[in-house]
Design a protein around this motif. Structure first.
Motif, PDB file in Angstrom:
ATOM      1  N   ASP A  60       0.718  -1.103   0.162  1.00 10.40           N
ATOM      2  CA  ASP A  60       0.097   0.255   0.176  1.00 10.40           C
ATOM      3  C   ASP A  60       0.849   1.239  -0.027  1.00 10.40           C
ATOM      4  O   ASP A  60       1.715   1.555   1.017  1.00 10.40           O
ATOM      5  N   ASN A 112      -0.149   2.859  -5.567  1.00 11.43           N
ATOM      6  CA  ASN A 112      -1.131   1.842  -5.836  1.00 11.43           C
ATOM      7  C   ASN A 112      -2.351   2.262  -5.448  1.00 11.43           C
ATOM      8  O   ASN A 112      -2.908   2.542  -4.212  1.00 11.43           O
ATOM      9  N   SER A 120      -4.908   0.286  -5.091  1.00 16.86           N
ATOM     10  CA  SER A 120      -5.760  -0.771  -4.441  1.00 16.86           C
ATOM     11  C   SER A 120      -5.931  -0.727  -2.846  1.00 16.86           C
ATOM     12  O   SER A 120      -6.261  -1.560  -2.187  1.00 16.86           O
ATOM     13  N   GLY A 121      -5.205   0.350  -2.425  1.00 16.39           N
ATOM     14  CA  GLY A 121      -5.022   0.684  -0.805  1.00 16.39           C
ATOM     15  C   GLY A 121      -6.824   0.438  -0.020  1.00 16.39           C
ATOM     16  O   GLY A 121      -6.479  -0.267   0.779  1.00 16.39           O
ATOM     17  N   ASN A 122      -7.672   1.014  -0.603  1.00 15.10           N
ATOM     18  CA  ASN A 122      -8.698   0.993  -0.188  1.00 15.10           C
ATOM     19  C   ASN A 122      -9.340  -0.801   0.144  1.00 15.10           C
ATOM     20  O   ASN A 122     -10.014  -1.002   0.856  1.00 15.10           O
ATOM     21  N   LEU A 135      -7.359  -3.039   0.058  1.00 16.80           N
ATOM     22  CA  LEU A 135      -6.271  -3.963   0.999  1.00 16.80           C
ATOM     23  C   LEU A 135      -6.773  -3.934   2.521  1.00 16.80           C
ATOM     24  O   LEU A 135      -6.652  -4.703   3.168  1.00 16.80           O
ATOM     25  N   ASP A 136      -7.214  -2.750   2.838  1.00 12.77           N
ATOM     26  CA  ASP A 136      -7.419  -2.389   4.246  1.00 12.77           C
ATOM     27  C   ASP A 136      -9.038  -2.476   4.491  1.00 12.77           C
ATOM     28  O   ASP A 136      -9.499  -2.281   5.691  1.00 12.77           O
ATOM     29  N   SER A 176       4.498   1.182  -8.158  1.00 11.95           N
ATOM     30  CA  SER A 176       3.658   0.428  -7.004  1.00 11.95           C
ATOM     31  C   SER A 176       4.388  -0.520  -6.345  1.00 11.95           C
ATOM     32  O   SER A 176       3.979  -1.150  -5.199  1.00 11.95           O
ATOM     33  N   ASN A 200       3.094  -4.570   4.269  1.00 12.29           N
ATOM     34  CA  ASN A 200       2.591  -3.509   5.289  1.00 12.29           C
ATOM     35  C   ASN A 200       2.051  -4.323   6.544  1.00 12.29           C
ATOM     36  O   ASN A 200       1.067  -4.972   6.209  1.00 12.29           O
ATOM     37  N   MET A 227      -1.775  -4.471   6.917  1.00  9.12           N
ATOM     38  CA  MET A 227      -2.505  -5.108   6.006  1.00  9.12           C
ATOM     39  C   MET A 227      -2.893  -6.718   6.105  1.00  9.12           C
ATOM     40  O   MET A 227      -3.114  -7.495   5.472  1.00  9.12           O
TER      41      MET A 227
END
Length: 536
Positions: free
Chosen positions: A98, A102, A104-106, A108-109, A331, A488, A491
């Motif tokens: 993240d 990237n 896709s962070g939202n 991922l978490d 990323s 991370n 995550m």
């Protein structure tokens, strides 16, 4: 067009079910026609229906289709591949960092589950936009038509509507078994659209949604059989063939745990399709970039002139691909779950679909390896997906996107046979030995153990193709990222199956615009998961 477009801005619900493009207009100026007139037009000129069908599949890949609705430009907004990317990131097998590059962070978490999130609205809008176009096709063709061409066109609308509701059902409610009477998603068809526009629509139950899905896809199969007997053939793989329709129904029956039916449909899909599994030689190098590959049954065809391509980076392969120019170069790209990778035998050709622990792969030429080295890709990064035209470091991101490959049908057949008392083990061993690993043997005999082994095989074979989340939901798996290699710590989750956070929430815009949906009708609001200690 302007009036309808304003509906998108101020009443997203109305926009989704009104349709901003009438593909059956008969005047160059774009005059609209009534439903009765459309039926007459289609009967006289089936080419008009062809244009409407093409509108369905054009909807699968769009450049920022939700920009006006969101009031923002999102570089993860490009049609159905966005849904694939979101759901893969929700799972456990597409490991990624993240960071600021990237998108896709939202996912991922799990902050994507906040009903005001862009992702919530993108998924809802994209899936119902496809359904809207399907309804447009279905409403203009007599279900009893004996015209082979019209049977083919009607089948496209029904099959794709079935596919769309199958996707939605697995995002907004838990697996079919045990949740038949729970709220799922609103059903909007060609038959109730006028009522929906006037009054709104409630969430249907899981059972009602699956009843529609099975009805639609079964009707599509019958129509495609009739079309085939009438000499109609699909022009290319963006359209649903008889084999694809059987494949969709195989997926649906597998999700419903109708294992005998799933095995039969997978067998019919294999028999009806002209596709053949990729050989070991075929996949001993980066591949999976064009519908022209023999193992593809159904795919999204991308043209060099499409907006997602001319944008350079607002496309699926930009985020996913290691070997082409795009977001992944900055990323850190996508890696496979380290624990899953370690289960792949050295004799399995798929081991080379990812870099090993030393950052190498036997599948890569020196030119491909130079791209990996130049951009600092870490161990376990994917090299499964070739760049466009197999040109290392290509900046033309016009890769086609797989929706169904014939290999999946063999895996469905193996699992469904095992779970219904047939010899699924033999089917699985034959497939893997022939096409992926000559030394493979399945060590299990109990049905549930074979099912778990097929699940492992699916995680490997179908990695990155937007199907992993559906397996997690239908098999009631935990989302356990411990030991997977997520960089991370924030995550690393272990989310139990059945947790509310796993369900997507209906977007705020839909709740506000639909008179028959109140905030209490949404899926429960859940706290984002708390990280847990990682393990080696």
């Amino acid at each position: 067009m302007k009036r309808i477009y304003l509906y998108m801005l101020f009443a997203p619900f109305l926009f989704l079910f009104s349709g901003c493009e009438d593909m059956l207009n008969t005047e160059p100026e774009g005059d609209t026609v009534t439903t009765d007139q459309k039926e007459e037009v289609v009967a006289l000129d089936p080419a008009k229906a062809a244009a409407s069908v093409n509108g369905i599949f054009a909807q699968f890949s769009q450049y920022m289709p939700n920009e006006s609705a969101l009031g923002a430009s999102r570089h993860n907004d490009f049609g159905y591949p966005s849904v694939m990317m979101f759901t893969d990131a929700n799972g456990v097998d597409l490991v990624q960092e993240d960071n600021g590059y990237n998108w896709s962070g939202n996912n991922l978490d799990y902050t994507d589950r906040i009903f005001t999130s862009s992702e919530c609205q993108i998924i809802w809008n994209d899936m119902y936009a496809i359904i809207r176009n399907c309804n447009s096709v279905i409403s203009t063709i007599d279900s009893e038509t004996e015209d082979a061409t019209l049977q083919y066109y009607l089948a496209q609308g029904l099959a794709t509507r079935a596919f769309s509701y199958w996707v939605l059902a697995q995002l907004y409610q838990f697996n079919y078994v045990g949740h038949e009477n729970d709220p799922c998603v609103p059903i909007v068809t060609d038959e109730n659209m006028s009522t929906v526009l006037a009054e709104g629509v409630v969430r249907s139950t899981v059972q009602q949604v699956y009843d529609l899905v099975l009805s639609d896809i079964s009707s599509s199969i019958e129509l495609l059989q009739g079309a085939s007997e009438g000499g109609v053939k699909r022009a290319d793989k963006r359209y649903v063939s008889l084999g694809v329709a059987y494949g969709i129904r195989a997926r649906v029956n597998l999700t419903m745990h109708n294992y005998s039916a799933a095995a039969a449909d997978a067998t019919s899909a294999i028999a009806s399709s002209t596709a053949a599994p990729a050989s070991i030689d075929d996949v001993s190098k980066p591949a999976f970039w064009t519908v022209n590959e023999d193992n593809w049954m159904w795919g999204i065809i991308i043209s060099e002139t499409d907006g997602v391509v001319t944008s350079g980076i607002v496309n699926w392969i930009s985020h996913m691909g290691s070997l082409n120019y795009g977001y992944a170069w900055y990323s850190g790209g996508r890696q496979i779950n380290k624990l899953l990778y370690n289960t792949i035998e050295e004799s399995d050709v798929r081991k080379g679909w990812w870099l090993d622990q030393y950052g190498e792969s036997d599948n890569l030429s020196s030119e491909y390896m130079a791209v990996i080295t130049d951009h600092g890709f870490v161990p376990y990064s994917q090299v499964k997906f070739a760049p466009y035209n197999e040109e290392p470091a290509s900046s033309t991101n016009a890769n086609d996107i797989p929706l169904m490959r014939i290999e999946e049908m063999y895996l469905i057949k193996a699992e469904a046979e095992a779970m219904s008392g047939a010899d699924g083990k033999a089917t699985l061993e034959s497939f893997v030995q022939t096409y992926r690993d000559p030394s493979y043997t399945c060590a299990f005999t109990a049905p549930e153990d074979i099912q778990d082994e097929v699940y492992r095989q699916r995680r490997i074979e179908l990695w990155g193709e937007g199907l992993s989340w559906f397996d997690i939901m239908r098999l009631n798996k935990d989302v356990d990222r411990r030991g997977a290699g997520y960089p991370n710590a924030s995550m690393v989750f272990n989310i139990p199956a059945g947790s509310d956070i796993l369900l997507w929430r209906i977007s705020e815009a839909e709740i506000q615009a639909n008179p028959l949906l109140a905030p209490g009708d949404n899926n429960p609001s859940a706290n984002v998961p708390s990280p847990v200690p990682d393990v080696e």
